[in-house]
Write a protein that holds these residues in place. Structure first.
Motif, PDB file in Angstrom:
ATOM      1  N   VAL A   1       0.837  -1.198   0.000  1.00  0.00           N
ATOM      2  CA  VAL A   1       0.000   0.000   0.000  1.00  0.00           C
ATOM      3  C   VAL A   1       0.875   1.252   0.000  1.00  0.00           C
ATOM      4  O   VAL A   1       0.621   2.220  -0.728  1.00  0.00           O
ATOM      5  CB  VAL A   1      -0.929  -0.014   1.239  1.00  0.00           C
TER       6      VAL A   1
ATOM      7  N   GLU B   1       1.038   4.288  -2.653  1.00  0.00           N
ATOM      8  CA  GLU B   1       0.874   5.699  -2.282  1.00  0.00           C
ATOM      9  C   GLU B   1       2.036   6.531  -2.817  1.00  0.00           C
ATOM     10  O   GLU B   1       1.860   7.648  -3.278  1.00  0.00           O
ATOM     11  CB  GLU B   1       0.760   5.834  -0.755  1.00  0.00           C
TER      12      GLU B   1
ATOM     13  N   PHE C   1      -4.895  -4.684   1.816  1.00  0.00           N
ATOM     14  CA  PHE C   1      -4.894  -3.929   0.557  1.00  0.00           C
ATOM     15  C   PHE C   1      -5.501  -2.544   0.738  1.00  0.00           C
ATOM     16  O   PHE C   1      -5.594  -1.787  -0.197  1.00  0.00           O
ATOM     17  CB  PHE C   1      -5.682  -4.687  -0.515  1.00  0.00           C
ATOM     18  N   TYR C   2      -5.977  -2.263   1.943  1.00  0.00           N
ATOM     19  CA  TYR C   2      -6.518  -0.930   2.197  1.00  0.00           C
ATOM     20  C   TYR C   2      -5.743  -0.321   3.357  1.00  0.00           C
ATOM     21  O   TYR C   2      -4.964  -0.996   4.020  1.00  0.00           O
ATOM     22  CB  TYR C   2      -8.015  -0.996   2.508  1.00  0.00           C
ATOM     23  N   VAL C   3      -5.988   0.957   3.598  1.00  0.00           N
ATOM     24  CA  VAL C   3      -5.281   1.644   4.673  1.00  0.00           C
ATOM     25  C   VAL C   3      -6.107   1.531   5.950  1.00  0.00           C
ATOM     26  O   VAL C   3      -7.260   1.953   5.978  1.00  0.00           O
ATOM     27  CB  VAL C   3      -5.091   3.130   4.280  1.00  0.00           C
TER      28      VAL C   3
ATOM     29  N   ASN D   1       0.998  -1.423   6.317  1.00  0.00           N
ATOM     30  CA  ASN D   1      -0.262  -2.169   6.301  1.00  0.00           C
ATOM     31  C   ASN D   1      -0.076  -3.642   5.986  1.00  0.00           C
ATOM     32  O   ASN D   1       0.795  -4.006   5.220  1.00  0.00           O
ATOM     33  CB  ASN D   1      -1.161  -1.611   5.211  1.00  0.00           C
TER      34      ASN D   1
ATOM     35  N   TYR E   1      -4.966   1.363  -9.262  1.00  0.00           N
ATOM     36  CA  TYR E   1      -4.433   0.635  -8.105  1.00  0.00           C
ATOM     37  C   TYR E   1      -4.474  -0.867  -8.367  1.00  0.00           C
ATOM     38  O   TYR E   1      -3.523  -1.595  -8.082  1.00  0.00           O
ATOM     39  CB  TYR E   1      -5.230   1.009  -6.849  1.00  0.00           C
TER      40      TYR E   1
ATOM     41  N   ILE F   1      -5.758   4.627  -2.712  1.00  0.00           N
ATOM     42  CA  ILE F   1      -5.995   3.271  -2.212  1.00  0.00           C
ATOM     43  C   ILE F   1      -7.499   3.069  -2.048  1.00  0.00           C
ATOM     44  O   ILE F   1      -8.051   3.109  -0.949  1.00  0.00           O
ATOM     45  CB  ILE F   1      -5.240   3.030  -0.885  1.00  0.00           C
TER      46      ILE F   1
END
Lengths: 155, 697
Positions: free
Chosen positions: B500, B504, B575-577, B572, B516, B510
């Motif tokens: 991630v 960025e 796959f997301y923040v 992380n 992405y 994200i």
């Protein structure tokens, strides 16, 4: 023209449903102590059937319900959108969080599956307080509405 | 040489002014120690060879002295000088250990005190955990040496140097370098069922009844775990238990669970006898374990729906020729889950980590309606476990996050229960954020540069595999020899971290969006390409997004120190923040959905963090969402509240104790895979937990 500020996937507002909540601006109720004062002003983008189509294209397979949060300035328009959703997307339920004491006469309640009514009165508390004045009803679709407000109190 | 105002750099990095006297003294002492005369002329000659530059390191001066002594023919003196240096190095090491010892004693908890391998699975800090910590640095050195020696043999010195270079510059990270054992495994207990623990060095014979099953199982798991550095999964646990309960009380025991089963004054029912065994097994296995530095064994179990069960155990036969009874197992699985969920309101129990394996139909609905329904029911009751959903029985998890494809479910009497024996031999992780930034900053194609690192990792893993084979040839790995683990079904795992953050850095958002997705697929697809390229009859590779309990923090720290773009203090594992509150729950399912995870063959478990529990209907819908989006491995994580004053445990995420009103509370959460008290995690991880966004459902 109804406008909305944002949307969210919510779970508490409508029990047992996975709901896309549409936060509608220009709210005429202006309850003292309102926790969504950002919805009082005339801001956001038009809430049209195209906007609904877009929401459904993005999340339609994953949600079970669409709820209008507000929109008391134009109840008939909300009614039309509810009709539209039921016609175009029969698998989705429709809910409406209204801040009025009762549903406007010109609205056909049967176009909704859930309706919350009642302004926010600070001393009586929000839906999850047993003292609340607000009520959430579920359309049983046999000519009656079930008061399911107590679902918010069970913890 | 010319004497001027030099500064030298000492070992701890501090500066000091250069003193010629100190060097002369050291040289004189070296001469005296071997009884050789040291007149001014001799000393001056030696000093004239030295080339002192500003900021020179003490070690470099000493190296030059050694060389100068040799050049002048003072070999005995040079040797003495070297021995003197060596003795001091050893002293310094002991001093460093002493320092570590006192720092460790002062640290707030075991994970924060751990220098090399912070792990929240150690609840207490005491003499036993300290004993485990002290040799860790030696293990790291030993492991590096073992690997580099092998790499040299297989691929040459250059590659061995390259490995150490990439390792010490934090482009890659070797997981579990502080242990000598292979990583984690999902074992078949069939060899134990046939022959007890004799074949792995124990002294118990095969279990013959429910009592010897329960006692023997505990011992067996302890033994197996002491030969693994990670988790031990026992996917047949309840199936075997069901078999032994059936032998004791009849196959239809579950229909008569309320019947009295014993003649004691307690008049226990069959149900009570069964749950007493649950209690014995679960509490025993949650004990801190001597052989594992006071870590509890990392125990995992699996539940199956009817179809998954049939697919994996359809051909299974017990030694008496009978086949497992699904109806009994179905009841027992439910009983265990219900019991465990209740027990967790009494005690903080971390293990077993549970995975529910569900098969889905073509509409994405659970094929076994009863078990789909039960899964939603258990989530709604606040139970915390993982769900694995697939349209075919292709995988099992060997720890709380790593899933392993199973290639062949066939049962054989010699190998035991076919597909359940799988796992990961070793994990080597790529710090994607650093690799990609370095390539981009150097004006290079990042995929091409990454390809070189990936290739290196595969070679290193191949070398590791040779070392493992060597250990096996010398009879050091009885788990393999005895058939608990099938070496041919174990994976070599390429881990990833900082994905991630790298995205960025590339300026990507994200969220579920095409750029992405393309970025993720590009990287993971490349790793898979190499995984396939290096696959042979005896080695298989997979790729996993590692939970990075301590690596996520270390990478962020090292990368920041070296001037890279580091958007958060802990990389992380999703796959997301984690702290992003703008993503909806459905967005998160999408970000762990098929397009993102398709090349992630070793899996990544979505931890869906929620602030409040949902209703059964809502969980049922989310199971559908997961299936539709192709998110095959996930859990719902609602922090449980633990009162530090009265000890009350509540399944909800509360800010004060509902029983005594105290605000002195702690939470149980899955920061990484397994459920633990937040205060057991290392300091930086606790900070990550505090920043984490729990969706206000």
């Amino acid at each position: 023209m109804l406008k909305y500020v944002n949307t969210g996937i919510v779970f508490q507002e409508i029990p047992d449903e996975v709901t896309l909540a549409i936060n509608i601006s220009g709210c005429p109720c202006r309850c003292p102590g309102c926790h969504s004062q950002y919805l009082w002003e005339d801001v956001g983008v038009p809430l049209t059937t195209d906007a609904i189509d877009e929401f459904v294209a993005k999340n339609g397979k994953d949600i079970t319900c669409i709820a209008f949060m507000g929109g008391d300035a134009e109840p008939r328009r909300i009614n039309r959108l509810a009709q539209y959703i039921h016609e175009e997307y029969p698998h989705l339920k429709v809910g409406w969080y209204s801040g009025r004491m009762r549903v406007a006469q010109e609205v056909n309640k049967d176009d909704f599956d859930y309706i919350k009514i009642g302004p926010y009165l600070q001393h009586l508390g929000p839906l999850n307080k047993p003292t609340t004045n607000q009520r959430l009803y579920r359309n049983t679709h046999d000519d009656s509405w079930e008061d399911i407000t107590s679902r918010f109190w069970k913890k | 040489m010319e004497i001027s105002n030099f500064t030298i750099t000492k070992r701890d990095g501090s500066k000091d002014s250069f003193s010629l006297d100190k060097i002369m003294n050291a040289i004189v002492k070296a001469f005296e120690s071997v009884d050789e005369p040291a007149d001014l002329g001799t000393i001056s000659k030696i000093i004239s060879h030295l080339d002192i530059k500003d900021d020179i390191k003490v070690e470099d001066i000493q190296n030059q002295v050694e060389e100068a002594l040799m050049k002048e023919g003072h070999f005995k003196v040079a040797k003495s000088f070297m021995l003197y240096r060596q003795a001091h190095t050893e002293d310094r090491e002991t001093l460093a250990k002493l320092q570590f010892l006192s720092d460790y004693c002062e640290s707030v908890n075991a994970a924060t005190g751990s220098k090399y391998d912070a792990n929240a699975n150690v609840e207490h800090k005491n003499i036993a955990t300290l004993i485990g910590e002290l040799p860790k640095s030696n293990f790291i050195r030993l492991n590096r040496r073992l690997l580099t020696d092998r790499i040299k043999k297989m691929y040459g010195k250059e590659l061995a140097d390259e490995y150490i270079d990439k390792l010490t510059h934090h482009f890659i990270y070797k997981n579990d370098e502080t242990s000598l054992a292979n990583y984690c495994a999902s074992i078949t207990m069939y060899p134990w069922l046939i022959g007890g623990t004799l074949s792995i060095g124990g002294n118990s014979t095969a279990p013959t009844n429910l009592k010897s099953f329960a006692g023997g199982f505990i011992n067996m798991v302890f033994m197996v775990s002491s030969m693994l550095s990670g988790a031990c999964a026992t996917p047949e646990f309840l199936m075997y238990m069901n078999y032994f309960i059936g032998k004791e009380y009849g196959k239809d025991y579950y229909k008569r669970a309320e019947e009295q089963a014993d003649l004691s004054l307690k008049k226990r029912t069959i149900d009570k006898v069964i749950t007493d065994y649950f209690e014995q097994i679960v509490y025993s296995l949650n004990q801190p374990t001597g052989a594992r530095n006071y870590q509890a064994v990392f125990w995992n179990v699996a539940y199956y729906d009817k179809y998954y069960f049939q697919s994996i155990f359809g051909e299974f036969y017990f030694p008496d020729g009978s086949q497992p009874d699904w109806e009994g197992l179905s009841w027992l699985q439910k009983r265990f889950m219900k019991w465990f969920n209740r027990e967790r309101t009494k005690t903080l129990l971390t293990f077993p980590v549970e995975t529910m394996a569900l098969l889905t139909d073509e509409n994405g609905e659970p094929k076994d309606e009863e078990w789909g329904d039960f899964t939603a029911e258990m989530y709604a009751e606040g139970h915390s476990f993982f769900t694995y959903m697939s349209d075919n029985a292709d995988s099992l998890s060997s720890c709380c996050r790593l899933r392993n494809e199973i290639t062949d479910n066939g049962f054989s009497y010699t190998l035991g229960a076919g597909g359940v024996s799988t796992g990961s031999k070793s994990v080597l992780t790529i710090n994607l954020n650093r690799c990609i930034q370095r390539a981009v900053n150097d004006g290079k194609d990042y995929l091409e540069e990454l390809g070189k690192v990936i290739d290196l990792c595969h070679k290193v893993q191949m070398a590791y595999n040779e070392n493992l084979k060597d250990l096996q040839e010398h009879g050091m790995l009885p788990l393999f020899d005895a058939g608990y683990i099938n070496i041919g079904r174990q994976y070599l795992t390429i881990g990833i971290n900082g994905l991630v953050e790298a995205a960025e850095f590339m300026g990507l958002k994200i969220t579920p969006n095409d750029e992405y997705k393309k970025f993720v697929q590009g990287i993971l697809g490349l790793i898979e390409k190499y995984n396939k390229q290096y696959r042979t009859k005896e080695v298989m590779f997979n790729c996993e997004m590692i939970p990075a309990e301590n690596v996520g923090v270390k990478h962020a720290k090292w990368d920041r120190e070296d001037g890279y773009f580091v958007p958060r203090d802990c990389y992380n594992s999703y796959f997301y923040v984690v702290e992003d509150d703008s993503l909806s729950i459905i967005d998160k399912f999408k970000l762990h959905g098929a397009p993102y995870i398709e090349h992630l063959t070793g899996g990544s478990a979505l931890h869906m963090n929620l602030e409040e529990h949902l209703t059964k209907q809502q969980y049922a819908q989310l199971l559908k969402v997961a299936a539709q989006e192709g998110c095959n491995y996930f859990t719902f994580n609602i922090p449980n509240t633990v009162c530090n004053d009265c000890g009350h445990i509540d399944k909800r995420y509360l800010h004060e104790c509902p029983k005594c009103g105290s605000k002195n509370i702690d939470y149980m959460t899955r920061i990484i895979g397994y459920l633990k008290r937040i205060s057991n995690f290392s300091q930086p991880r606790q900070e990550e937990a505090a920043r984490r966004f729990y969706a206000t459902a």
